[in-house]
Write a protein that holds these residues in place. Structure first.
Motif, PDB file in Angstrom:
ATOM      1  N   PRO A 155       0.780  -1.237   0.000  1.00  0.00           N
ATOM      2  CA  PRO A 155       0.000   0.000   0.000  1.00  0.00           C
ATOM      3  C   PRO A 155       0.817   1.296   0.000  1.00  0.00           C
ATOM      4  CG  PRO A 155      -0.009  -0.983   2.184  1.00  0.00           C
ATOM      5  CD  PRO A 155       0.779  -1.909   1.310  1.00  0.00           C
ATOM      6  N   GLU A 156       2.137   1.201   0.309  1.00  0.00           N
ATOM      7  CA  GLU A 156       2.949   2.428   0.321  1.00  0.00           C
ATOM      8  C   GLU A 156       3.317   2.833  -1.105  1.00  0.00           C
ATOM      9  OE1 GLU A 156       2.298   2.404   4.053  1.00  0.00           O
ATOM     10  OE2 GLU A 156       3.384   4.027   3.066  1.00  0.00           O
ATOM     11  N   PRO A 157       3.467   4.135  -1.371  1.00  0.00           N
ATOM     12  CA  PRO A 157       3.999   4.568  -2.668  1.00  0.00           C
ATOM     13  C   PRO A 157       5.502   4.261  -2.732  1.00  0.00           C
ATOM     14  CG  PRO A 157       3.445   6.487  -1.322  1.00  0.00           C
ATOM     15  CD  PRO A 157       3.072   5.279  -0.518  1.00  0.00           C
ATOM     16  N   LEU A 158       6.072   4.348  -3.923  1.00  0.00           N
ATOM     17  CA  LEU A 158       7.489   4.036  -4.087  1.00  0.00           C
ATOM     18  C   LEU A 158       8.072   4.937  -5.162  1.00  0.00           C
ATOM     19  CD1 LEU A 158       9.834   2.077  -3.319  1.00  0.00           C
ATOM     20  CD2 LEU A 158       9.050   0.559  -5.124  1.00  0.00           C
ATOM     21  N   GLU A 159       9.211   5.540  -4.857  1.00  0.00           N
ATOM     22  CA  GLU A 159       9.899   6.422  -5.812  1.00  0.00           C
ATOM     23  C   GLU A 159       8.941   7.471  -6.400  1.00  0.00           C
ATOM     24  OE1 GLU A 159      11.511   3.866  -8.824  1.00  0.00           O
ATOM     25  OE2 GLU A 159      13.153   3.123  -7.561  1.00  0.00           O
ATOM     26  N   GLY A 160       8.018   7.937  -5.585  1.00  0.00           N
ATOM     27  CA  GLY A 160       7.086   8.964  -6.051  1.00  0.00           C
ATOM     28  C   GLY A 160       5.926   8.434  -6.868  1.00  0.00           C
ATOM     29  N   HIS A 161       5.866   7.118  -7.054  1.00  0.00           N
ATOM     30  CA  HIS A 161       4.729   6.538  -7.787  1.00  0.00           C
ATOM     31  C   HIS A 161       3.729   5.983  -6.785  1.00  0.00           C
ATOM     32  CE1 HIS A 161       6.746   6.668 -11.731  1.00  0.00           C
ATOM     33  NE2 HIS A 161       7.839   6.269 -11.113  1.00  0.00           N
ATOM     34  N   GLU A 162       2.432   6.196  -7.083  1.00  0.00           N
ATOM     35  CA  GLU A 162       1.443   5.708  -6.133  1.00  0.00           C
ATOM     36  C   GLU A 162       1.191   4.210  -6.322  1.00  0.00           C
ATOM     37  OE1 GLU A 162      -1.824   8.299  -6.872  1.00  0.00           O
ATOM     38  OE2 GLU A 162      -2.511   7.116  -8.583  1.00  0.00           O
ATOM     39  N   ALA A 163       0.606   3.591  -5.301  1.00  0.00           N
ATOM     40  CA  ALA A 163       0.286   2.154  -5.352  1.00  0.00           C
ATOM     41  C   ALA A 163      -0.616   1.888  -6.541  1.00  0.00           C
ATOM     42  CB  ALA A 163      -0.384   1.725  -4.054  1.00  0.00           C
ATOM     43  N   GLY A 164      -0.355   0.826  -7.263  1.00  0.00           N
ATOM     44  CA  GLY A 164      -1.129   0.495  -8.453  1.00  0.00           C
ATOM     45  C   GLY A 164      -0.406   0.859  -9.739  1.00  0.00           C
ATOM     46  N   THR A 165       0.703   1.597  -9.624  1.00  0.00           N
ATOM     47  CA  THR A 165       1.485   1.944 -10.823  1.00  0.00           C
ATOM     48  C   THR A 165       2.259   0.727 -11.281  1.00  0.00           C
ATOM     49  OG1 THR A 165       1.836   4.156  -9.901  1.00  0.00           O
ATOM     50  CG2 THR A 165       3.235   3.504 -11.773  1.00  0.00           C
ATOM     51  N   VAL A 166       2.111   0.375 -12.549  1.00  0.00           N
ATOM     52  CA  VAL A 166       2.824  -0.778 -13.082  1.00  0.00           C
ATOM     53  C   VAL A 166       3.394  -0.428 -14.452  1.00  0.00           C
ATOM     54  CG1 VAL A 166       2.604  -3.144 -13.957  1.00  0.00           C
ATOM     55  CG2 VAL A 166       1.383  -2.472 -11.883  1.00  0.00           C
ATOM     56  N   PHE A 167       4.672  -0.779 -14.652  1.00  0.00           N
ATOM     57  CA  PHE A 167       5.271  -0.702 -15.989  1.00  0.00           C
ATOM     58  C   PHE A 167       5.394  -2.124 -16.514  1.00  0.00           C
ATOM     59  CE2 PHE A 167       6.439   3.686 -16.712  1.00  0.00           C
ATOM     60  CZ  PHE A 167       6.418   4.221 -15.429  1.00  0.00           C
ATOM     61  N   LEU A 168       4.945  -2.310 -17.750  1.00  0.00           N
ATOM     62  CA  LEU A 168       4.931  -3.636 -18.370  1.00  0.00           C
ATOM     63  C   LEU A 168       5.703  -3.557 -19.682  1.00  0.00           C
ATOM     64  CD1 LEU A 168       3.659  -6.532 -18.615  1.00  0.00           C
ATOM     65  CD2 LEU A 168       1.648  -5.409 -19.614  1.00  0.00           C
ATOM     66  N   CYS A 169       6.452  -4.605 -19.983  1.00  0.00           N
ATOM     67  CA  CYS A 169       7.161  -4.643 -21.262  1.00  0.00           C
ATOM     68  C   CYS A 169       7.030  -6.008 -21.893  1.00  0.00           C
ATOM     69  CB  CYS A 169       8.641  -4.288 -21.084  1.00  0.00           C
ATOM     70  SG  CYS A 169       9.588  -4.353 -22.633  1.00  0.00           S
ATOM     71  N   LEU A 170       6.769  -6.011 -23.190  1.00  0.00           N
ATOM     72  CA  LEU A 170       6.806  -7.238 -23.990  1.00  0.00           C
ATOM     73  C   LEU A 170       7.912  -7.013 -25.005  1.00  0.00           C
ATOM     74  CD1 LEU A 170       5.799  -9.922 -25.203  1.00  0.00           C
ATOM     75  CD2 LEU A 170       3.947  -8.659 -26.308  1.00  0.00           C
ATOM     76  N   TYR A 171       8.907  -7.903 -25.008  1.00  0.00           N
ATOM     77  CA  TYR A 171      10.135  -7.625 -25.763  1.00  0.00           C
ATOM     78  C   TYR A 171      10.481  -8.759 -26.712  1.00  0.00           C
ATOM     79  CZ  TYR A 171      14.985  -6.036 -26.461  1.00  0.00           C
ATOM     80  OH  TYR A 171      16.168  -5.604 -26.997  1.00  0.00           O
ATOM     81  N   HIS A 172      10.720  -8.391 -27.956  1.00  0.00           N
ATOM     82  CA  HIS A 172      11.214  -9.384 -28.919  1.00  0.00           C
ATOM     83  C   HIS A 172      12.649  -9.050 -29.324  1.00  0.00           C
ATOM     84  CE1 HIS A 172      11.649 -12.154 -32.188  1.00  0.00           C
ATOM     85  NE2 HIS A 172      11.660 -11.195 -33.104  1.00  0.00           N
TER      86      HIS A 172
END
Lengths: 418, 418
Positions: free
Chosen positions: A361-378
């Protein structure tokens, strides 16, 4: 032919205390409906001899088939066998073969069998025994005048296996079930529930046989087509016609049918195309890999993954550069792309997915909870990386991130890039 | 004071078709239990006048309070009001005030009220109306001789609001409910259900207040202590006394209370001791890591893991030697020990766990499905590695392997080695 009436009795005080919901009744009801057996009543009673007895009495007075779950354990609260024996006025005796199976079950697992387990080998005279391969208590079918009683364990996985392997085939054969009800679920991903429903609203409203019902679950939506006919062939024909109309409208979002999960379909398509997959997971913590590995045959396509939960692991195991982490942070597009690239290279696969973000539930590096970065890489020219804002809910965010990655993989494999 | 007996009736054919589970019954049961009202029966009936009537008849014959959900909608299938009117022999008439409230509800939402909505303003003579602020259908309380009927909508959010805002306070006041019921669950791991029950059998049998009930779930077991008293404080005192007696007998297996999971406790203890954890997973495919990461604060203790699903990944990512894999196979004690050692070294943690085995359904390297090798590793002198035979069921085997590792970690941390 007289309509068969079935009834489901759930035995267990924990149900009456509200500690668990009676999901067994739901599952059995649906399974019977698919066989054309109508369920007219559910009952729930506690671990009390007298009340269980009366529930059997009531059920016998109005139902042809009575399915009972619960009360087959080894404890003193487990009364179903005893009450059925009393009610049907048949002896309850310890069966050597059932006891031997029980002893073998414990031996195979290097577990000690307690004295009170022995009562699970008690059998009612003239009962048809139903083996329980997933647990200790066998089930029983007892015919009492015009009513067939089926008693099964309350543990859902054990009950479902028993129903699928033995009880449903028994009922089908014994009652020569005529009318069939067949359902088919068409599963969609990449379109929201209300939008999908709007696209096919007129079809849902018009249809009476088959009926079309929308069902939503996390990050995906399905339409259940249900047809009733004299033969399975005829029911399926009705379903096919309905399905064709639906797919003509929204087919581009349809990924599978019935119990096929998006993970099943992704694994199958990777295998069909001879492609391999790796992953680098941070906040999802293994959940994506678990979803892939849950599919039988995953070993054809999934080489493995790195759960780089700490920054140290991102650097040491994955080889993400310290400069990237320091400049952009662990929760960033730059980092997630590097994570995917490294996973692909280290595991030597065709594609890789990666996840980084803030479960909360805590934020991290200034991003709020629920922030997700996703990558699909070829490769360097073919990758996709995006930021999502899911919810401030640890579990849901992690699950939705996994579902989103599967959605991306699905559409990637659908296109010519796969 | 005579024990109040309550009964819950769910009205709705969709429940009998298995389209939804009767979660309303679970919620209401728990809410009543907390008020000291015992629920002895659940019934589910379909949208049929005759069968609803008979369910009311049955309920009145045995219960003081009958709570009914469902059948209050605007369609022809919604029969609850009509049947209760027939059953209690009281008139059903359209109430001006109820109709005005209904019209206002639609107006507020810019929605058109259909003709068939009007029947939702029908009221039973002498009933106490319960407003529905979250939906269209008001609820009703009707006293019929010695039985109090409460009818409510089937939509869970509407029902819960109605229960919390009006029904529970009404019941509390009307029946001058004094008692509170408080439950506490004590959770155990490392002992089987039947063995645990044998150890405390006499306590379970003797106790009437509090009562002690065993509950089993996958790979662990719990005892639920339930006490009834005039105040919460008094109930808790009774529970503490009972708990103390139980723990004196089987306390060495107790790991937590109420909703604490074994993963919660393991993560907490690792944090308390300042220890870090890594994992190497093959058949479990990330499920163990997921269980750890699901605990808020896991980042303090969990650095990451390697899901070495393929042999290639075991060698390249983990550094398991090809000689080991060739000599003993991926599914072996030797391999699982090396996996754990490598994970610990590479992630630089205090302990590591590793998993290798055969999820199934196919056998592998001559091992049948359900075979799992598990290792908990601290250093060359302090590690534990064992073989298990779980079930021929992919999901269950993977889950049980994870649960067993958590059990090992728990006891490891309990001892002085942690």
């Amino acid at each position: 032919m007289q309509q068969l009436q079935a009834e489901i009795i759930g035995v267990g005080t924990e149900l009456l205390l509200g500690q668990i919901a009676n999901t067994n009744a739901q599952w059995i009801s649906e399974a019977l409906a698919n066989q054309g057996i109508s369920v007219y009543h559910h009952q729930v009673v506690g671990d009390n001899h007298d009340r269980i007895y009366r529930s059997f009495e009531l059920a016998k007075s109005r139902s042809d088939i009575v399915l009972v779950t619960g009360g087959l354990g080894p404890t003193d609260d487990d009364l179903t066998r005893e009450v059925l024996s009393d009610f049907t006025k048949r002896a309850l005796y310890q069966d050597k073969s059932a006891l031997a199976q029980l002893e073998a079950f414990f031996k195979r697992r290097n577990r000690t069998m307690s004295e009170n387990n022995r009562k699970q080998a008690n059998v009612i005279e003239d009962a048809t025994m139903i083996p329980n391969d997933a647990g200790t208590a066998p089930g029983m079918i007892v015919i009492d005048d015009d009513t067939t009683f089926v008693i099964m364990p309350g543990v859902p996985t054990e009950m479902k296996k028993m129903m699928n392997d033995a009880v449903l085939p028994y009922l089908k054969e014994t009652f020569q079930l005529q009318d069939v009800i067949v359902s088919k679920m068409v599963r969609f991903i990449g379109i929201g529930e209300s939008q999908l429903e709007m696209e096919v609203k007129d079809l849902i409203e018009q249809q009476s046989n088959p009926t079309i019902a929308p069902l939503a679950s996390d990050g995906e939506v399905a339409l259940r087509i249900t047809a009733r006919a004299e033969t399975t062939k005829e029911a399926n024909r009705l379903i096919e016609a309905s399905e064709a109309t639906l797919l003509a409208r929204v087919g581009q979002y349809a990924y599978g049918f019935n119990s096929e999960s998006i993970a099943d379909v992704v694994v199958k398509q990777l295998a069909n195309k001879g492609l391999t997959l790796a992953a680098a997971e941070s906040l999802t913590g293994g959940r994506f890999s678990d979803a892939i590995v849950s599919v039988p045959g995953a070993s054809r396509v999934f080489k493995g993954s790195i759960v780089s939960y700490s920054n140290e692991a991102k650097m040491k195991l994955l080889g993400v550069s310290e400069v990237t982490l320091q400049s952009f942070g662990a929760v960033s597009k730059e980092t997630v792309i590097e994570m995917a690239k490294q996973a692909k290279d280290k595991l030597n696969t065709d594609v890789a997915v990666s996840f980084t973000g803030v479960a909360g539930p805590e934020p991290l590096e200034g991003h709020e909870a629920g922030t997700v970065f996703l990558c699909l890489y070829h490769d360097e020219e073919h990758y996709r990386a995006e930021k999502f804002s899911f919810v401030n809910h640890r579990e849901l965010t992690r699950t939705r991130a996994v579902k989103k990655a599967l959605e991306w993989l699905y559409y990637y494999l659908q296109s010519n890039h796969g």
